[in-house]
Design a protein around this motif. Structure first.
Motif, PDB file in Angstrom:
ATOM      1  N   GLU A 112       9.473   8.921   7.500  1.00  0.00           N
ATOM      2  CA  GLU A 112       9.784   9.308   8.883  1.00  0.00           C
ATOM      3  C   GLU A 112       8.586   9.920   9.592  1.00  0.00           C
ATOM      4  OE1 GLU A 112      14.591  10.336   8.853  1.00  0.00           O
ATOM      5  OE2 GLU A 112      13.111  11.947   8.756  1.00  0.00           O
ATOM      6  N   SER A 113       7.835  10.753   8.869  1.00  0.00           N
ATOM      7  CA  SER A 113       6.738  11.479   9.514  1.00  0.00           C
ATOM      8  C   SER A 113       5.446  10.672   9.561  1.00  0.00           C
ATOM      9  CB  SER A 113       6.481  12.803   8.783  1.00  0.00           C
ATOM     10  OG  SER A 113       6.174  12.557   7.419  1.00  0.00           O
ATOM     11  N   THR A 114       5.343   9.613   8.739  1.00  0.00           N
ATOM     12  CA  THR A 114       4.120   8.798   8.715  1.00  0.00           C
ATOM     13  C   THR A 114       4.477   7.312   8.649  1.00  0.00           C
ATOM     14  OG1 THR A 114       4.020   9.081   6.320  1.00  0.00           O
ATOM     15  CG2 THR A 114       2.668  10.567   7.643  1.00  0.00           C
ATOM     16  N   PRO A 115       5.193   6.803   9.638  1.00  0.00           N
ATOM     17  CA  PRO A 115       5.695   5.421   9.555  1.00  0.00           C
ATOM     18  C   PRO A 115       4.605   4.365   9.554  1.00  0.00           C
ATOM     19  CG  PRO A 115       6.035   6.313  11.752  1.00  0.00           C
ATOM     20  CD  PRO A 115       5.574   7.458  10.896  1.00  0.00           C
ATOM     21  N   ASN A 116       3.407   4.701  10.035  1.00  0.00           N
ATOM     22  CA  ASN A 116       2.325   3.714  10.113  1.00  0.00           C
ATOM     23  C   ASN A 116       1.428   3.712   8.884  1.00  0.00           C
ATOM     24  OD1 ASN A 116       3.080   2.840  12.749  1.00  0.00           O
ATOM     25  ND2 ASN A 116       2.094   4.664  13.606  1.00  0.00           N
ATOM     26  N   ASP A 117       1.655   4.653   7.988  1.00  0.00           N
ATOM     27  CA  ASP A 117       0.887   4.695   6.756  1.00  0.00           C
ATOM     28  C   ASP A 117       1.454   3.691   5.756  1.00  0.00           C
ATOM     29  OD1 ASP A 117      -0.748   6.547   7.848  1.00  0.00           O
ATOM     30  OD2 ASP A 117      -0.040   8.242   6.672  1.00  0.00           O
ATOM     31  N   ALA A 118       0.789   3.545   4.629  1.00  0.00           N
ATOM     32  CA  ALA A 118       1.111   2.473   3.693  1.00  0.00           C
ATOM     33  C   ALA A 118       1.851   2.983   2.460  1.00  0.00           C
ATOM     34  CB  ALA A 118      -0.163   1.760   3.264  1.00  0.00           C
ATOM     35  N   ILE A 119       2.485   2.032   1.770  1.00  0.00           N
ATOM     36  CA  ILE A 119       3.162   2.271   0.502  1.00  0.00           C
ATOM     37  C   ILE A 119       2.501   1.387  -0.549  1.00  0.00           C
ATOM     38  CG2 ILE A 119       5.342   2.048  -0.754  1.00  0.00           C
ATOM     39  CD1 ILE A 119       6.777   2.335   1.974  1.00  0.00           C
ATOM     40  N   VAL A 120       2.219   1.953  -1.713  1.00  0.00           N
ATOM     41  CA  VAL A 120       1.696   1.182  -2.837  1.00  0.00           C
ATOM     42  C   VAL A 120       2.751   1.172  -3.939  1.00  0.00           C
ATOM     43  CG1 VAL A 120      -0.047   1.047  -4.655  1.00  0.00           C
ATOM     44  CG2 VAL A 120      -0.722   1.663  -2.336  1.00  0.00           C
ATOM     45  N   ASP A 121       3.188  -0.031  -4.320  1.00  0.00           N
ATOM     46  CA  ASP A 121       4.159  -0.180  -5.404  1.00  0.00           C
ATOM     47  C   ASP A 121       3.396  -0.543  -6.677  1.00  0.00           C
ATOM     48  OD1 ASP A 121       6.613  -0.309  -6.701  1.00  0.00           O
ATOM     49  OD2 ASP A 121       6.890  -2.423  -6.232  1.00  0.00           O
ATOM     50  N   ILE A 122       3.280   0.422  -7.570  1.00  0.00           N
ATOM     51  CA  ILE A 122       2.527   0.246  -8.813  1.00  0.00           C
ATOM     52  C   ILE A 122       3.445  -0.374  -9.859  1.00  0.00           C
ATOM     53  CG2 ILE A 122       1.231   1.450 -10.620  1.00  0.00           C
ATOM     54  CD1 ILE A 122       0.750   3.693  -8.500  1.00  0.00           C
ATOM     55  N   GLY A 123       2.994  -1.489 -10.449  1.00  0.00           N
ATOM     56  CA  GLY A 123       3.863  -2.224 -11.363  1.00  0.00           C
ATOM     57  C   GLY A 123       4.940  -2.960 -10.592  1.00  0.00           C
ATOM     58  N   CYS A 124       4.517  -3.686  -9.568  1.00  0.00           N
ATOM     59  CA  CYS A 124       5.465  -4.281  -8.613  1.00  0.00           C
ATOM     60  C   CYS A 124       6.251  -5.452  -9.193  1.00  0.00           C
ATOM     61  CB  CYS A 124       4.734  -4.726  -7.358  1.00  0.00           C
ATOM     62  SG  CYS A 124       3.544  -6.071  -7.636  1.00  0.00           S
ATOM     63  N   GLY A 125       5.851  -5.959 -10.360  1.00  0.00           N
ATOM     64  CA  GLY A 125       6.580  -7.073 -10.951  1.00  0.00           C
ATOM     65  C   GLY A 125       6.569  -8.290 -10.043  1.00  0.00           C
ATOM     66  N   THR A 126       7.722  -8.898  -9.878  1.00  0.00           N
ATOM     67  CA  THR A 126       7.820 -10.124  -9.077  1.00  0.00           C
ATOM     68  C   THR A 126       8.068  -9.850  -7.598  1.00  0.00           C
ATOM     69  OG1 THR A 126      10.136 -10.333  -9.782  1.00  0.00           O
ATOM     70  CG2 THR A 126       8.487 -11.567 -11.015  1.00  0.00           C
ATOM     71  N   GLY A 127       7.900  -8.597  -7.179  1.00  0.00           N
ATOM     72  CA  GLY A 127       7.761  -8.292  -5.763  1.00  0.00           C
ATOM     73  C   GLY A 127       8.997  -7.913  -4.986  1.00  0.00           C
ATOM     74  N   GLY A 128      10.131  -7.670  -5.663  1.00  0.00           N
ATOM     75  CA  GLY A 128      11.367  -7.397  -4.948  1.00  0.00           C
ATOM     76  C   GLY A 128      11.316  -6.164  -4.066  1.00  0.00           C
ATOM     77  N   THR A 129      10.713  -5.093  -4.562  1.00  0.00           N
ATOM     78  CA  THR A 129      10.648  -3.847  -3.775  1.00  0.00           C
ATOM     79  C   THR A 129       9.731  -4.013  -2.579  1.00  0.00           C
ATOM     80  OG1 THR A 129      11.105  -2.493  -5.740  1.00  0.00           O
ATOM     81  CG2 THR A 129      10.097  -1.393  -3.857  1.00  0.00           C
ATOM     82  N   VAL A 130       8.558  -4.594  -2.810  1.00  0.00           N
ATOM     83  CA  VAL A 130       7.613  -4.821  -1.702  1.00  0.00           C
ATOM     84  C   VAL A 130       8.231  -5.743  -0.662  1.00  0.00           C
ATOM     85  CG1 VAL A 130       5.381  -5.820  -1.067  1.00  0.00           C
ATOM     86  CG2 VAL A 130       5.572  -4.378  -3.096  1.00  0.00           C
ATOM     87  N   GLY A 131       8.908  -6.789  -1.111  1.00  0.00           N
ATOM     88  CA  GLY A 131       9.550  -7.709  -0.179  1.00  0.00           C
ATOM     89  C   GLY A 131      10.588  -7.018   0.688  1.00  0.00           C
ATOM     90  N   ALA A 132      11.348  -6.092   0.076  1.00  0.00           N
ATOM     91  CA  ALA A 132      12.386  -5.379   0.827  1.00  0.00           C
ATOM     92  C   ALA A 132      11.792  -4.385   1.820  1.00  0.00           C
ATOM     93  CB  ALA A 132      13.317  -4.648  -0.146  1.00  0.00           C
ATOM     94  N   LEU A 133      10.627  -3.835   1.517  1.00  0.00           N
ATOM     95  CA  LEU A 133      10.024  -2.809   2.365  1.00  0.00           C
ATOM     96  C   LEU A 133       9.105  -3.375   3.444  1.00  0.00           C
ATOM     97  CD1 LEU A 133       9.016  -0.228  -0.407  1.00  0.00           C
ATOM     98  CD2 LEU A 133      10.771   0.111   1.342  1.00  0.00           C
TER      99      LEU A 133
END
Length: 255
Positions: A35-56
């Motif tokens: 909420e406070s930093t919506p333009n900053d990035a998220i790093v998914d470590i051990g992302c596997g086949t990408g489900g979390t990154v795809g959802a975000l």
């Protein structure tokens, strides 16, 4: 993780109750953090086949890291517009943008022999005020063929997980068991799996897709825990509601 599991993850992570339920639990937590930093990035470590990154990725700028070339190949094929990179976190740390607001490690630490070292590296790389969101399998007594097939080193207790960041510059924002409501059915299936291979799942992993109605029911039961965890994060609950569960979740903030 054994190669055949990446295929199962790719095929099931969009519909299987465990993947879907876990995303429905963690996404409100991530939304609250961002909420406070919506333009900053998220790093998914051990992302596997990408489900979390795809959802975000529809709402946030995301980077997915995994040491498995096979997993990243699957992830890029499923989510071609997302940023996926092959390699371990330590090798990528210096090249990552300093505007990372959140590091996620969704069921990753149990795969690492040096879990404390890796988490310490993440915390060391994180800027002050950023967050690290962790989920891991809980309770060593639930050890099953699935853990063996997934090449887990351990399942965690509250104390053993807490020990990973003891003495490091982080404060706990959220720490609780989850997947509490399905604990006893899952434990029962694990017990049966020790004696009857039919309960061990495909390729020894508990990722068989149940019939559609049952899958939807399990998803809703599991995902229904989201409200209690969000209330714990926001301070509406002072203590965790779940004293046991199949998994643990921790949200840490760097200081």
């Amino acid at each position: 993780m054994k190669p055949q599991l990446y295929t199962l993850h790719r095929d099931n992570e969009d519909i299987h109750w465990w993947f879907v339920g876990r995303r429905r639990i963690i996404l409100p937590i991530i939304n609250k953090i961002m909420e406070s930093t919506p333009n900053d990035a998220i790093v998914d470590i051990g992302c596997g086949t990408g489900g979390t990154v795809g959802a975000l990725s529809s709402e946030y700028r995301c980077i997915g890291l995994d040491i498995s070339e096979r997993a990243i190949e699957f992830a890029r094929h499923k989510h071609p517009t997302c940023d996926f990179r092959v390699g371990d976190f330590i090798s990528h740390c210096k090249t990552l943008s300093p505007d990372i607001a959140l590091f996620t490690m969704m069921d990753v630490l149990e795969h690492l022999p040096n879990d404390r070292k890796v988490l310490e590296s993440v915390i060391d790389c994180a800027r002050v005020g950023s967050h690290i969101l962790i989920t891991v399998p809980a309770n060593p007594k639930l050890w099953s063929q699935h853990d063996v097939t997934a090449e887990h080193y351990r399942r965690y207790t509250v104390d053993s997980l807490h020990e990973l960041w003891r003495g490091l510059p982080v404060k706990i924002k959220l720490f609780s068991h989850f997947n509490h409501r399905l604990y006893w059915p899952i434990k029962f299936v694990h017990i049966l799996g020790r004696y009857f291979s039919i309960f061990s799942g495909k390729n020894g992993a508990n990722l068989n897709l149940p019939p559609a109605l049952l899958n939807r029911l399990l998803t809703n039961i599991f995902a229904g825990e989201s409200r209690n965890l969000l209330f714990l994060l926001t301070g509406k609950y002072k203590k965790p509601r779940y004293k046991y569960g199949v998994s643990l979740v921790a949200l840490l903030q760097r200081y």
